[in-house]
Write an enzyme that holds these catalytic residues in place. Structure first.
Site, PDB file in Angstrom:
ATOM      1  N   HIS A 299      82.855  31.710  77.806  1.00 40.53           N
ATOM      2  CA  HIS A 299      83.282  30.399  76.689  1.00 40.53           C
ATOM      3  C   HIS A 299      82.431  30.643  75.511  1.00 40.53           C
ATOM      4  CE1 HIS A 299      79.447  29.117  78.521  1.00 40.53           C
ATOM      5  NE2 HIS A 299      79.378  28.401  77.575  1.00 40.53           N
TER       6      HIS A 299
HETATM    7  C1  UD1 Z   1      78.873  23.721  74.933  1.00 32.87           C
HETATM    8  C2  UD1 Z   1      77.268  24.150  74.573  1.00 32.87           C
HETATM    9  C3  UD1 Z   1      76.984  25.485  75.434  1.00 32.87           C
HETATM   10  C4  UD1 Z   1      77.320  25.292  76.885  1.00 32.87           C
HETATM   11  C5  UD1 Z   1      78.780  24.782  77.206  1.00 32.87           C
HETATM   12  C6  UD1 Z   1      79.048  24.566  78.494  1.00 32.87           C
HETATM   13  C7  UD1 Z   1      76.301  23.788  72.456  1.00 32.87           C
HETATM   14  C8  UD1 Z   1      75.977  24.360  71.045  1.00 32.87           C
HETATM   15  N1  UD1 Z   1      77.028  24.547  73.248  1.00 32.87           N
HETATM   16  O1  UD1 Z   1      79.742  24.591  74.231  1.00 32.87           O
HETATM   17  O2  UD1 Z   1      75.554  25.721  75.258  1.00 32.87           O
HETATM   18  O3  UD1 Z   1      77.260  26.528  77.482  1.00 32.87           O
HETATM   19  O4  UD1 Z   1      79.000  23.660  76.244  1.00 32.87           O
HETATM   20  O5  UD1 Z   1      80.155  24.358  78.423  1.00 32.87           O
HETATM   21  O6  UD1 Z   1      75.952  22.558  72.538  1.00 32.87           O
HETATM   22  N2  UD1 Z   1      86.114  20.140  75.386  1.00 32.87           N
HETATM   23  C9  UD1 Z   1      87.008  19.461  76.196  1.00 32.87           C
HETATM   24  N3  UD1 Z   1      86.457  18.811  77.189  1.00 32.87           N
HETATM   25  C10 UD1 Z   1      85.240  18.523  77.099  1.00 32.87           C
HETATM   26  C11 UD1 Z   1      84.279  19.266  76.483  1.00 32.87           C
HETATM   27  C12 UD1 Z   1      84.794  19.933  75.545  1.00 32.87           C
HETATM   28  O7  UD1 Z   1      88.114  19.599  76.223  1.00 32.87           O
HETATM   29  O8  UD1 Z   1      84.914  17.704  78.211  1.00 32.87           O
HETATM   30  C13 UD1 Z   1      86.706  21.074  74.236  1.00 32.87           C
HETATM   31  C14 UD1 Z   1      86.193  20.564  72.839  1.00 32.87           C
HETATM   32  O9  UD1 Z   1      87.090  19.421  72.468  1.00 32.87           O
HETATM   33  C15 UD1 Z   1      86.103  21.706  71.999  1.00 32.87           C
HETATM   34  C16 UD1 Z   1      85.632  22.788  73.040  1.00 32.87           C
HETATM   35  O10 UD1 Z   1      85.918  22.243  74.300  1.00 32.87           O
HETATM   36  O11 UD1 Z   1      87.330  22.013  71.592  1.00 32.87           O
HETATM   37  C17 UD1 Z   1      84.260  23.250  72.916  1.00 32.87           C
HETATM   38  O12 UD1 Z   1      83.388  22.241  73.217  1.00 32.87           O
HETATM   39  P1  UD1 Z   1      81.758  22.006  72.569  1.00 32.87           P
HETATM   40  O13 UD1 Z   1      81.178  21.081  73.382  1.00 32.87           O
HETATM   41  O14 UD1 Z   1      81.822  22.014  71.048  1.00 32.87           O
HETATM   42  O15 UD1 Z   1      81.038  23.272  72.894  1.00 32.87           O
HETATM   43  P2  UD1 Z   1      81.185  24.181  74.146  1.00 32.87           P
HETATM   44  O16 UD1 Z   1      81.996  25.568  73.963  1.00 32.87           O
HETATM   45  O17 UD1 Z   1      81.693  23.606  75.249  1.00 32.87           O
END
Ligand code: UD1
Length: 361
Positions: free
Chosen positions: A206
């Protein structure tokens, strides 16, 4: 003396297993009033809610419901939502864990209100400032009043940066507290259909650096497809990665599944042959479980897992990934050793230090 008030912050998937034992240790000491604040950085059932039920964490007292956004947008919205919570509840301490955007956002908000900040999992350094997590780690450590470290290398990093020795407490790893508490339950769960113990690999991906561009992702998946010729690969796909998999070719023995909740994933890893990952926490979990781990990154903030554990930093060159996977499959794999104080009691040590530290700023 009036009971001190602690706000315990969690926001994203890797935070939940770190706060669970801290909450429990406060409960067992029967001291301190603890409020759980969920920032809502992660919000889906399988990225958040299932973790609360799997780990027996009480429902958050407050959910800021911030959801996704760019880094600036998400961090700013967490700060704006957290500030009134701090002003209303006036905690003596805000406890933040890990390195996600929620960690720095809540630490910064509290500090500017004169509230003391404790950082759990302080001092980890990848030295890679292109990782958002590294920026979050550095900034959070710089403003924290108590820094709880998971291993001796993290303490050295902090001392080299000039952090006063009395702020640093080497306590061990709360994520491993949770693992030790839950591993029995996890291993009783059935494996997904068709998988046999020790006869499959697990893949998680990821990191933006690996998944955000097809030029980076395609060669990694090429390596995985080669590995799948020898062993089935289970691939629980993070939402960030799911969008990027469209149009990518995957071997029929790469089994793409939804993100898994804590217990089934822990059971899957504990019974697997090896793990390929770009996660931070999984490097530590595999070391404790004695499962070989290939980390698909050029650096790690958790070098102790390579020095004494089962982790090998392989980067993203497909030839290297396949060669290292073959060497594990050809056996015998390195079993490694477990870092000091990853014994299931880190959270108790943290709570004891906090209780001794009192509340005066
Ligand atoms: C975040 C953390 C990362 C951690 C990871 C674990 C930061 C900078 N990054 O990255 O350190 O390792 O989480 O998962 O804080 N999404 C969903 N459902 C959710 C959460 C996210 O669909 O419950 C989608 C969001 O809409 C977005 C993508 O996943 O499109 C990324 O989510 P985001 O929290 O921005 O960053 P991560 O890549 O998950």
């Amino acid at each position: 003396m009036a009971s001190l008030k602690y706000v315990l912050v969690a926001g994203a998937r890797p935070n939940f297993m770190k706060i669970a034992p801290i909450r429990r240790a406060f409960f067992l000491r029967n001291q301190g009033e603890v409020l759980i604040v969920h920032t809502g950085q992660h919000y889906s059932q399988n990225m958040s809610d299932d973790f609360f039920s799997d780990l027996g964490i009480p429902q958050p007292d407050i959910n800021l419901e911030v959801g996704p956004g760019s880094h600036a947008d998400q961090t700013a919205r967490i700060m704006m939502a957290f500030e009134p919570v701090c002003m209303q509840h006036r905690p003596d301490w805000v406890i933040v864990v890990g390195d996600v955007n929620s960690t720095i956002a809540c630490a910064l908000t509290a500090k500017k209100l004169g509230i003391r900040v404790a950082h759990v999992e302080a001092g980890l350094r990848s030295r890679d400032m292109s990782m958002p997590e590294e920026v979050n780690r550095l900034c959070t450590d710089a403003i924290s009043d108590l820094l709880f470290t998971t291993d001796i290398l993290a303490g050295e990093n902090l001392r080299n940066e000039g952090v006063a020795a009395e702020k640093i407490h080497f306590v061990g790893n709360t994520m491993i507290d949770t693992l030790r508490q839950q591993i029995g339950r996890a291993c009783k769960l059935p494996l997904p259909d068709g998988l046999e113990q020790g006869q499959y690999a697990i893949l998680t991906l990821h990191r933006p650096a690996n998944v955000d561009s097809p030029e980076r992702l395609a060669p990694i998946l090429g390596a995985i497809n080669s590995i799948a010729e020898r062993i089935p690969v289970v691939f629980p796909v993070h939402p960030r990665t799911a969008e990027r998999l469209q149009g990518m070719e995957l071997h029929s023995r790469v089994r793409v599944v939804e993100p898994m909740s804590y217990l089934p994933f822990l059971g899957l890893v504990a019974n697997g042959r090896m793990v390929l990952t770009d996660s931070g926490g999984i490097q530590e979990e595999t070391t404790v479980l004695g499962i070989p781990c290939l980390t698909l990154r050029p650096n790690t903030e958790r070098p102790i897992t390579c020095e004494i554990g089962t982790n090998v930093l392989v980067g993203t060159d497909p030839n290297r990934i396949v060669a290292e996977a073959n060497s594990i499959l050809n056996g015998p794999a390195r079993r490694g050793a477990i870092p000091d104080k990853w014994d299931g009691h880190a959270a108790e040590r943290i709570v004891d230090v906090l209780l001794e530290s009192g509340g005066a700023g």
